[in-house]
Motif scaffolding. Structure first.
Motif, PDB file in Angstrom:
ATOM      1  N   VAL A  12       0.837  -1.204   0.000  1.00 23.66           N
ATOM      2  CA  VAL A  12       0.000   0.000   0.000  1.00 23.66           C
ATOM      3  C   VAL A  12       0.874   1.257   0.000  1.00 23.66           C
ATOM      4  O   VAL A  12       0.648   2.201  -0.759  1.00 23.66           O
ATOM      5  N   LEU A  13       1.909   1.254   0.843  1.00 27.25           N
ATOM      6  CA  LEU A  13       2.795   2.429   0.918  1.00 27.25           C
ATOM      7  C   LEU A  13       3.570   2.626  -0.380  1.00 27.25           C
ATOM      8  O   LEU A  13       3.820   3.760  -0.789  1.00 27.25           O
ATOM      9  N   ASP A  14       3.914   1.535  -1.041  1.00 29.04           N
ATOM     10  CA  ASP A  14       4.571   1.633  -2.354  1.00 29.04           C
ATOM     11  C   ASP A  14       3.658   2.339  -3.350  1.00 29.04           C
ATOM     12  O   ASP A  14       4.085   3.219  -4.103  1.00 29.04           O
ATOM     13  N   GLN A  15       2.391   1.939  -3.326  1.00 32.74           N
ATOM     14  CA  GLN A  15       1.431   2.567  -4.235  1.00 32.74           C
ATOM     15  C   GLN A  15       1.259   4.045  -3.913  1.00 32.74           C
ATOM     16  O   GLN A  15       1.116   4.873  -4.818  1.00 32.74           O
ATOM     17  N   LEU A  16       1.284   4.374  -2.618  1.00 30.24           N
ATOM     18  CA  LEU A  16       1.141   5.779  -2.221  1.00 30.24           C
ATOM     19  C   LEU A  16       2.368   6.588  -2.615  1.00 30.24           C
ATOM     20  O   LEU A  16       2.257   7.749  -3.011  1.00 30.24           O
ATOM     21  N   ASP A  17       3.532   5.963  -2.521  1.00 29.82           N
ATOM     22  CA  ASP A  17       4.757   6.655  -2.941  1.00 29.82           C
ATOM     23  C   ASP A  17       4.686   6.997  -4.425  1.00 29.82           C
ATOM     24  O   ASP A  17       5.091   8.084  -4.843  1.00 29.82           O
ATOM     25  N   GLU A  18       4.165   6.063  -5.211  1.00 28.05           N
ATOM     26  CA  GLU A  18       3.981   6.284  -6.645  1.00 28.05           C
ATOM     27  C   GLU A  18       3.040   7.466  -6.876  1.00 28.05           C
ATOM     28  O   GLU A  18       3.299   8.345  -7.686  1.00 28.05           O
ATOM     29  N   LEU A  19       1.926   7.443  -6.125  1.00 29.01           N
ATOM     30  CA  LEU A  19       0.915   8.487  -6.238  1.00 29.01           C
ATOM     31  C   LEU A  19       1.489   9.857  -5.871  1.00 29.01           C
ATOM     32  O   LEU A  19       1.186  10.876  -6.475  1.00 29.01           O
ATOM     33  N   LYS A  20       2.339   9.846  -4.855  1.00 30.02           N
ATOM     34  CA  LYS A  20       2.958  11.071  -4.370  1.00 30.02           C
ATOM     35  C   LYS A  20       3.860  11.689  -5.442  1.00 30.02           C
ATOM     36  O   LYS A  20       3.931  12.899  -5.584  1.00 30.02           O
ATOM     37  N   LYS A  21       4.516  10.812  -6.195  1.00 29.37           N
ATOM     38  CA  LYS A  21       5.384  11.286  -7.280  1.00 29.37           C
ATOM     39  C   LYS A  21       4.567  12.026  -8.323  1.00 29.37           C
ATOM     40  O   LYS A  21       5.017  12.999  -8.924  1.00 29.37           O
ATOM     41  N   GLN A  22       3.346  11.524  -8.551  1.00 28.87           N
ATOM     42  CA  GLN A  22       2.487  12.146  -9.564  1.00 28.87           C
ATOM     43  C   GLN A  22       1.837  13.425  -9.056  1.00 28.87           C
ATOM     44  O   GLN A  22       1.318  14.205  -9.835  1.00 28.87           O
ATOM     45  N   HIS A  23       1.785  13.601  -7.738  1.00 32.78           N
ATOM     46  CA  HIS A  23       1.147  14.782  -7.157  1.00 32.78           C
ATOM     47  C   HIS A  23       2.145  15.461  -6.240  1.00 32.78           C
ATOM     48  O   HIS A  23       2.055  15.373  -5.022  1.00 32.78           O
ATOM     49  N   GLU A  24       3.102  16.104  -6.849  1.00 34.81           N
ATOM     50  CA  GLU A  24       4.198  16.678  -6.093  1.00 34.81           C
ATOM     51  C   GLU A  24       3.707  17.706  -5.071  1.00 34.81           C
ATOM     52  O   GLU A  24       2.851  18.527  -5.383  1.00 34.81           O
ATOM     53  N   GLY A  25       4.208  17.620  -3.860  1.00 35.33           N
ATOM     54  CA  GLY A  25       3.849  18.574  -2.828  1.00 35.33           C
ATOM     55  C   GLY A  25       2.594  18.209  -2.056  1.00 35.33           C
ATOM     56  O   GLY A  25       2.274  18.827  -1.058  1.00 35.33           O
ATOM     57  N   ALA A  26       1.872  17.212  -2.526  1.00 34.95           N
ATOM     58  CA  ALA A  26       0.649  16.812  -1.836  1.00 34.95           C
ATOM     59  C   ALA A  26       0.992  16.082  -0.542  1.00 34.95           C
ATOM     60  O   ALA A  26       1.930  15.297  -0.495  1.00 34.95           O
ATOM     61  N   VAL A  27       0.218  16.392   0.498  1.00 35.58           N
ATOM     62  CA  VAL A  27       0.404  15.698   1.770  1.00 35.58           C
ATOM     63  C   VAL A  27      -0.804  14.788   1.995  1.00 35.58           C
ATOM     64  O   VAL A  27      -1.930  15.261   2.092  1.00 35.58           O
TER      65      VAL A  27
END
Ligand SMILES: [Zn+2]
Length: 114
Positions: free
Chosen positions: A10-25
């Motif tokens: 799950v955290l891997d998927q979130l890390d991927e998502l975070k890359k696509q949404h830079e600066g998002a918390v």
């Protein structure tokens, strides 16, 4: 522990998502867990807390939505909740019914801080 590998996936998927949404918390992640998924929800919660501690995910909250098992009858199209693993159609008595819900193990949603 099986649940720990789910948490890290799950955290891997979130890390991927975070890359696509830079600066998002990300403040919260919602997981959909079917009762047939073979996951111990308490273990999952506990494992999650242990894994995110002292990481950049520490403030991330976990919400688990449990999905009950549902079956569909191919004979009469009835959909029903399979209580206590009883999979016989309550309407027509068909025994060969099909699982339509309860196998989920996925991210349902992610909440982002404004
Ligand atoms: Zn039926």
């Amino acid at each position: 522990m099986h649940e720990l590998s789910i948490v890290s996936s799950v955290l891997d998927q979130l890390d991927e998502l975070k890359k696509q949404h830079e600066g998002a918390v990300f403040s919260k992640v919602g997981l959909r867990v079917g009762e047939l998924a073979g996951v111990d929800v308490d273990c999952l919660r506990f494992g999650f807390e242990a894994v995110v501690k002292d990481t950049h995910w520490e403030r991330l909250a976990l919400e688990i939505e449990q999905v009950p098992r549902r079956q569909r009858c191919p004979a009469c199209s009835e959909e029903f909740r399979a209580e206590n693993w009883a999979t016989t159609c309550p309407k027509c008595g068909e025994t060969e019914t099909v699982v339509v819900a309860g196998q989920e193990l996925e991210i349902a949603y992610v909440e982002v801080e404004e």
